[in-house]
Design an enzyme around this catalytic site. Structure first.
Site, PDB file in Angstrom:
ATOM      1  N   GLU A 126      73.451  83.869  24.501  1.00 25.42           N
ATOM      2  CA  GLU A 126      72.480  84.568  23.649  1.00 25.42           C
ATOM      3  C   GLU A 126      71.235  85.060  24.384  1.00 25.42           C
ATOM      4  O   GLU A 126      70.112  84.830  23.943  1.00 25.42           O
ATOM      5  CB  GLU A 126      72.068  83.654  22.491  1.00 25.42           C
ATOM      6  CG  GLU A 126      73.248  83.206  21.648  1.00 25.42           C
ATOM      7  CD  GLU A 126      72.850  82.329  20.461  1.00 25.42           C
ATOM      8  OE1 GLU A 126      71.699  81.861  20.411  1.00 25.42           O
ATOM      9  OE2 GLU A 126      73.713  82.093  19.601  1.00 25.42           O
ATOM     10  N   ASN A 136      78.228  84.536  26.601  1.00 21.09           N
ATOM     11  CA  ASN A 136      78.562  84.379  25.182  1.00 21.09           C
ATOM     12  C   ASN A 136      77.397  84.859  24.318  1.00 21.09           C
ATOM     13  O   ASN A 136      76.236  84.540  24.607  1.00 21.09           O
ATOM     14  CB  ASN A 136      78.813  82.879  24.939  1.00 21.09           C
ATOM     15  CG  ASN A 136      79.453  82.553  23.612  1.00 21.09           C
ATOM     16  OD1 ASN A 136      80.501  83.098  23.281  1.00 21.09           O
ATOM     17  ND2 ASN A 136      78.835  81.665  22.840  1.00 21.09           N
ATOM     18  N   HIS A 141      80.098  85.547  14.303  1.00 20.43           N
ATOM     19  CA  HIS A 141      79.593  85.001  13.033  1.00 20.43           C
ATOM     20  C   HIS A 141      79.356  86.200  12.113  1.00 20.43           C
ATOM     21  O   HIS A 141      78.312  86.847  12.188  1.00 20.43           O
ATOM     22  CB  HIS A 141      78.281  84.239  13.252  1.00 20.43           C
ATOM     23  CG  HIS A 141      78.419  83.028  14.123  1.00 20.43           C
ATOM     24  ND1 HIS A 141      79.115  81.911  13.731  1.00 20.43           N
ATOM     25  CD2 HIS A 141      77.952  82.757  15.366  1.00 20.43           C
ATOM     26  CE1 HIS A 141      79.065  81.000  14.691  1.00 20.43           C
ATOM     27  NE2 HIS A 141      78.370  81.487  15.698  1.00 20.43           N
ATOM     28  N   GLU A 182      83.321  81.766  18.206  1.00 24.93           N
ATOM     29  CA  GLU A 182      82.673  80.949  17.153  1.00 24.93           C
ATOM     30  C   GLU A 182      82.919  81.569  15.782  1.00 24.93           C
ATOM     31  O   GLU A 182      82.023  81.609  14.936  1.00 24.93           O
ATOM     32  CB  GLU A 182      81.161  80.843  17.418  1.00 24.93           C
ATOM     33  CG  GLU A 182      80.822  80.265  18.777  1.00 24.93           C
ATOM     34  CD  GLU A 182      79.312  80.132  19.019  1.00 24.93           C
ATOM     35  OE1 GLU A 182      78.535  80.228  18.053  1.00 24.93           O
ATOM     36  OE2 GLU A 182      78.931  79.929  20.181  1.00 24.93           O
ATOM     37  N   ASP A 235      83.358  82.726  12.195  1.00 21.41           N
ATOM     38  CA  ASP A 235      83.285  82.376  10.780  1.00 21.41           C
ATOM     39  C   ASP A 235      82.902  83.642  10.025  1.00 21.41           C
ATOM     40  O   ASP A 235      82.264  84.539  10.584  1.00 21.41           O
ATOM     41  CB  ASP A 235      82.345  81.187  10.471  1.00 21.41           C
ATOM     42  CG  ASP A 235      80.983  81.271  11.115  1.00 21.41           C
ATOM     43  OD1 ASP A 235      80.544  82.375  11.480  1.00 21.41           O
ATOM     44  OD2 ASP A 235      80.335  80.211  11.241  1.00 21.41           O
TER      45      ASP A 235
HETATM   46  C1  XIL Z   1      75.153  75.617  15.965  1.00 22.58           C
HETATM   47  C2  XIL Z   1      75.821  74.343  15.456  1.00 22.58           C
HETATM   48  O1  XIL Z   1      76.955  74.717  14.721  1.00 22.58           O
HETATM   49  C3  XIL Z   1      74.875  73.558  14.615  1.00 22.58           C
HETATM   50  O2  XIL Z   1      75.424  72.291  14.298  1.00 22.58           O
HETATM   51  C4  XIL Z   1      73.554  73.349  15.347  1.00 22.58           C
HETATM   52  O3  XIL Z   1      72.635  72.740  14.488  1.00 22.58           O
HETATM   53  C5  XIL Z   1      72.992  74.656  15.815  1.00 22.58           C
HETATM   54  O4  XIL Z   1      73.955  75.316  16.619  1.00 22.58           O
HETATM   55  N1  XIL Z   1      75.558  80.124  18.267  1.00 22.58           N
HETATM   56  C6  XIL Z   1      75.988  79.166  19.141  1.00 22.58           C
HETATM   57  C7  XIL Z   1      76.306  77.813  18.648  1.00 22.58           C
HETATM   58  O5  XIL Z   1      76.212  79.469  20.320  1.00 22.58           O
HETATM   59  O6  XIL Z   1      76.034  76.836  19.603  1.00 22.58           O
HETATM   60  C8  XIL Z   1      75.553  77.507  17.383  1.00 22.58           C
HETATM   61  O7  XIL Z   1      76.021  76.247  16.889  1.00 22.58           O
HETATM   62  C9  XIL Z   1      75.762  78.592  16.384  1.00 22.58           C
HETATM   63  C10 XIL Z   1      75.263  79.913  16.891  1.00 22.58           C
END
Ligand code: XIL
Length: 480
Positions: free
Chosen positions: A169, A211, A248, A277, A279
């Protein structure tokens, strides 16, 4: 759990009776030929369905949920890759400067390995979830702390993690395409490439990923900025192997059908791509199928990870964005994903490249070797310095055997984790047939397990066994 290897007499008895069965089979008039499973038989779990095209289907795992049997039942059944949701982040692994803590990370890793799953490492350099001491650093001290952190964590997990999210990020949202302002960014624009060069040196066998999120839509400025960085890294030889698209998706950042274009364009730069990741707010079955279809359409899209098991495990539980309900039942999106994965035509078995030569371990740089050049059946293979002698010359036959000395075969003395891999007179059994995969793994046809340098060993004399495939460097081999 490792099961004891079969002793040579047991093996001989087993092989003897198998031979007898085969002969009876050939001679008997009433023999029923058992057809092999149709190549396109639909698989019934996400991991196996993805594996049909050589991909993984993973999930984020939270160590705190590993004592919930409802959770582990689904996770172990459905997924073949694991990312620690929080346990390998900076605050978890280096809570005090210079004092590393791998307790929770190891819990996730050990669960994954014990359940035959590969592990993505997440994440080494990030503006978020930094421990307090790091948040308070800046300049040269922070730069050095980042380097030390990467070295410390990667040394601990060396040889156990297939892909690392080295940097997470680093770009800002919106239309600027700028880097995100952070303490790491303020150490100098080159912090990302320094992180990647450090990571390459720390574990040369791990794939190194950048990422990010909101980089799936090809037209967005953040996507273009990430693309320009990866192109520049490839041009200048900064070591980067893969790009992770967090994916996401929600009402503010919806899925767009140009995601496939994005994946294709990044892959064309010469990196692997992965959905890391996933969702989707509301878990539309159509959108889930589209995302899976986008990955399957891109040969370098190596796998998909969803960010949690059940909706109640999600960091955005209120979006009900995952594939399983809180009670563990499968949602419509689950079937949609499974069907999309099953729709792909399975990768045909690789055609053996002709010729004879050494088989070299990627982690060790050492060769698959018959100890002492013996020809005795039952001798377990080892790693040894490559020397081009006949006890290191392997011929891959059209039947899938790996032959040495002409008539001896690479032979699995069992089908469980830890079974020894030995030489034995060739007899045509499935325990002497191997699939040579494009990812470098060598998989036993009978067991489905991988040719593995025991205990991640790299030294001369390291024994060769079968073990659950996890895409580790001790399970990848090159032929020349
Ligand atoms: C999130 C986790 O799911 C949570 O449990 C935590 O509180 C915060 O981080 N991007 C990422 C992940 O790269 O590491 C994050 O995960 C979600 C967004």
């Amino acid at each position: 759990m490792r099961s004891p290897t079969l002793s040579p007499p047991t093996v001989r008895r087993r092989i003897g009776s198998l031979c007898a069965a085969l002969i009876v089979g050939f001679l008997g008039s009433a023999t029923v030929l058992v057809a092999p499973p149709a190549a396109d038989a639909a698989e019934t779990t996400l991991g196996r369905a993805a594996a049909q095209s050589g991909r993984y289907f993973g999930t984020a795992i939270a160590s705190g949920r590993l004592n919930d049997p409802a959770y582990t039942t689904i996770a172990s059944r459905e997924f073949n890759s694991v990312t620690a949701e929080n346990e390998m982040k900076i605050d978890a692994t280096e809570p005090q400067q210079g004092q590393f803590n791998f307790t929770a990370g190891d819990r996730v890793l050990n669960w994954a390995v014990q359940n035959g799953k590969q592990v993505r490492g997440h994440t080494l350099a990030w503006h978020s979830q930094q421990p307090g001491w790091m948040q308070n650093l800046s300049g040269g001290a922070l730069r050095q702390a980042m380097i030390n952190h990467i070295n410390g964590v990667m040394a601990h997990y060396k040889g156990k993690i297939t892909q690392w999210d080295v940097v997470n990020e680093a770009f800002v949202d919106g239309t600027s395409g700028a880097r995100r302002d952070s303490n790491l960014q303020r150490t100098g624009n080159d912090w990302i490439e320094v992180a990647f060069r450090t990571a390459r040196a720390a574990d040369p066998a791990a794939k190194l990923c950048y990422n990010d999120y909101n980089v799936e839509n090809w037209t967005w400025a953040k996507t273009q900025a990430m693309y320009a960085m990866v192109r520049d890294f490839k041009q200048r030889g900064v070591p980067i192997d893969c790009v992770g698209f967090q994916s996401h998706f929600n009402n503010d950042s919806p899925y767009h059908s140009n995601f496939r274009t994005t994946l294709q364009n990044f892959a064309a730069l010469g990196v692997d791509v992965a959905i890391t990741e996933l969702d989707i707010q509301g878990a539309s079955p159509t959108t889930y199928a589209n995302v899976v279809g986008d990955c399957l359409a891109v040969p370098r899209c190596v796998g998909i990870t969803v960010w949690g098991v059940r909706d109640t495990d999600s960091w955005r539980a209120e979006h009900t964005p995952l594939l399983f309900n809180g009670d563990g039942s499968k949602k419509p999106a689950y079937s949609s994903v499974l069907n999309a994965l099953n729709a792909v035509s399975p990768t045909p078995p690789p055609t053996p490249s002709p010729g004879t030569g050494p088989i070299k371990g990627v982690a060790s740089g050492r060769c698959l070797d018959v100890p002492g050049s013996t020809t005795t059946d039952g001798t377990q293979l080892q790693l040894w310095d490559c020397n081009n002698r006949t006890n290191q010359q392997w011929t891959y036959t059209a039947g899938g055997e790996l032959r040495v000395y002409g008539d001896k075969c690479l032979d699995a003395a069992g089908t469980a984790n830890g079974a020894k891999v030995q030489i034995y007179s060739c007899w045509g059994g499935d325990n002497q047939k191997w699939r040579l995969n494009s990812d470098g793994s060598i998989v036993g046809v009978q067991s489905g397990l991988c040719l593995d340098a025991a205990a991640n060993g790299t030294a001369n004399g390291t024994l060769i066994q079968l073990y659950s495939c996890w895409n580790g460097a001790n399970q990848r081999w090159s032929r020349s």
